[in-house]
Design an enzyme around this catalytic site. Sequence first.
Site, PDB file in Angstrom:
ATOM      1  N   THR A  13     -10.229  -7.197   8.416  1.00 36.21           N
ATOM      2  CA  THR A  13     -10.938  -8.259   7.708  1.00 36.21           C
ATOM      3  C   THR A  13     -10.044  -9.486   7.578  1.00 36.21           C
ATOM      4  O   THR A  13      -8.819  -9.398   7.544  1.00 36.21           O
ATOM      5  CB  THR A  13     -11.402  -7.793   6.321  1.00 36.21           C
ATOM      6  OG1 THR A  13     -10.264  -7.576   5.479  1.00 36.21           O
ATOM      7  CG2 THR A  13     -12.197  -6.504   6.425  1.00 36.21           C
ATOM      8  N   GLY A  14     -10.669 -10.653   7.531  1.00 32.39           N
ATOM      9  CA  GLY A  14      -9.912 -11.904   7.419  1.00 32.39           C
ATOM     10  C   GLY A  14      -8.923 -12.066   8.556  1.00 32.39           C
ATOM     11  O   GLY A  14      -7.751 -12.369   8.318  1.00 32.39           O
ATOM     12  N   SER A  15      -9.413 -11.921   9.788  1.00 38.92           N
ATOM     13  CA  SER A  15      -8.490 -11.783  10.926  1.00 38.92           C
ATOM     14  C   SER A  15      -8.597 -12.868  11.981  1.00 38.92           C
ATOM     15  O   SER A  15      -8.201 -12.673  13.127  1.00 38.92           O
ATOM     16  CB  SER A  15      -8.707 -10.418  11.591  1.00 38.92           C
ATOM     17  OG  SER A  15     -10.078 -10.179  11.869  1.00 38.92           O
ATOM     18  N   THR A  16      -9.105 -14.035  11.610  1.00 39.52           N
ATOM     19  CA  THR A  16      -9.209 -15.103  12.604  1.00 39.52           C
ATOM     20  C   THR A  16      -7.898 -15.865  12.785  1.00 39.52           C
ATOM     21  O   THR A  16      -7.725 -16.606  13.754  1.00 39.52           O
ATOM     22  CB  THR A  16     -10.313 -16.106  12.240  1.00 39.52           C
ATOM     23  OG1 THR A  16     -10.035 -16.666  10.945  1.00 39.52           O
ATOM     24  CG2 THR A  16     -11.680 -15.422  12.228  1.00 39.52           C
ATOM     25  N   GLY A  18      -3.438 -16.138  11.084  1.00 40.14           N
ATOM     26  CA  GLY A  18      -2.409 -15.642  10.186  1.00 40.14           C
ATOM     27  C   GLY A  18      -2.040 -14.194  10.376  1.00 40.14           C
ATOM     28  O   GLY A  18      -2.075 -13.654  11.491  1.00 40.14           O
ATOM     29  N   ILE A  19      -1.693 -13.526   9.265  1.00 36.40           N
ATOM     30  CA  ILE A  19      -1.306 -12.117   9.316  1.00 36.40           C
ATOM     31  C   ILE A  19      -2.450 -11.275   9.874  1.00 36.40           C
ATOM     32  O   ILE A  19      -2.223 -10.350  10.663  1.00 36.40           O
ATOM     33  CB  ILE A  19      -0.900 -11.630   7.911  1.00 36.40           C
ATOM     34  CG1 ILE A  19       0.418 -12.288   7.472  1.00 36.40           C
ATOM     35  CG2 ILE A  19      -0.753 -10.112   7.886  1.00 36.40           C
ATOM     36  CD1 ILE A  19       0.819 -11.974   6.037  1.00 36.40           C
ATOM     37  N   GLY A  20      -3.670 -11.588   9.482  1.00 32.41           N
ATOM     38  CA  GLY A  20      -4.818 -10.815   9.951  1.00 32.41           C
ATOM     39  C   GLY A  20      -4.954 -10.823  11.458  1.00 32.41           C
ATOM     40  O   GLY A  20      -5.181  -9.779  12.078  1.00 32.41           O
ATOM     41  N   SER A 136       1.054  -7.189  -1.493  1.00 35.72           N
ATOM     42  CA  SER A 136       2.038  -8.270  -1.483  1.00 35.72           C
ATOM     43  C   SER A 136       3.198  -7.860  -2.372  1.00 35.72           C
ATOM     44  O   SER A 136       3.030  -7.049  -3.303  1.00 35.72           O
ATOM     45  CB  SER A 136       1.418  -9.567  -2.013  1.00 35.72           C
ATOM     46  OG  SER A 136       2.402 -10.543  -2.264  1.00 35.72           O
ATOM     47  N   TYR A 149      -3.234 -14.210  -8.787  1.00 34.15           N
ATOM     48  CA  TYR A 149      -3.031 -13.623  -7.458  1.00 34.15           C
ATOM     49  C   TYR A 149      -2.220 -12.330  -7.571  1.00 34.15           C
ATOM     50  O   TYR A 149      -2.570 -11.301  -6.989  1.00 34.15           O
ATOM     51  CB  TYR A 149      -2.310 -14.622  -6.560  1.00 34.15           C
ATOM     52  CG  TYR A 149      -1.869 -14.046  -5.233  1.00 34.15           C
ATOM     53  CD1 TYR A 149      -2.786 -13.849  -4.205  1.00 34.15           C
ATOM     54  CD2 TYR A 149      -0.534 -13.706  -5.003  1.00 34.15           C
ATOM     55  CE1 TYR A 149      -2.381 -13.319  -2.980  1.00 34.15           C
ATOM     56  CE2 TYR A 149      -0.124 -13.180  -3.789  1.00 34.15           C
ATOM     57  CZ  TYR A 149      -1.054 -12.985  -2.780  1.00 34.15           C
ATOM     58  OH  TYR A 149      -0.658 -12.448  -1.572  1.00 34.15           O
TER      59      TYR A 149
END
Length: 258
Positions: A13-16, A18-20, A136, A149
């Site tokens: 998820t959230g993989s477009t 950065g880390i993803g 994190s 956060y």
Amino acid sequence: MDIDLLGKVALVTGSTEGIGFAIARGLHEAGADVVINGRTRQKVDAAVARLGGRARGHALDLASAEGCDAMIRAEPEPDIVVSNLGIFQPLDFFETDDAIWDRHWQVNVMAGVRLARAYLPKMAAKSWGRFIFLGSESAFNIPVEMIHYGVSKTADVAVARGLAKRMAGTGVTVNSVLPGPTMSEGAAEMLKGHVTAERSFEQVGIDFVKTHRPTSILQRPATVEEVANMVAYVASPLASATTGAALRVDGGVVDSLV
């Protein structure tokens, strides 16, 4: 050591970016069929194109129950799920209203909770599965500049530990991976205003770590690939005895022996 994920379906998820995206690329290179996720079709299609064969994607906002339900319908039985989707927003506690707290909770915690609730029983039925929450170092080292956060990331670690115990004996592992300061696109955007002709982007990153994470042993931000390497291992059959763990890729920021 050969990480072989051939024949496995991995949802990140959230993989477009950065880390993803680095995680998606690492799993793809290990042989997995990778499912990309982001909120816009343009960014999802671009990420899928960068990976090439054995990759597909869904433009869905997983911050809502409806978005998660749509993902579960589209991808009913992944073998590996990496709950990477997350947001962060530096803001003083006394200026952080309920809406910001709720947004961080829905994106950083509930998206993973909803997917785990749907996917873990299916993994157990096959006696194999990997569910990985991106936590994190802020889960243990709550940043004063974004307490909201840090709290959400502490929750991710706690959920992963609890679910690992719930899935005991099923062949399914649940872990959390804890990056420290990492030079992703989001971090780069936050720091770009400090770059000058005399002060390179690399130096800005180093200065940030030394100033804001002085306990760092690495003394620099990690790369997204360094985080992705840990995830690829934990997602693999090689990590069959690792479950319920909070695995640090934090450069030693958290000053703890465990």
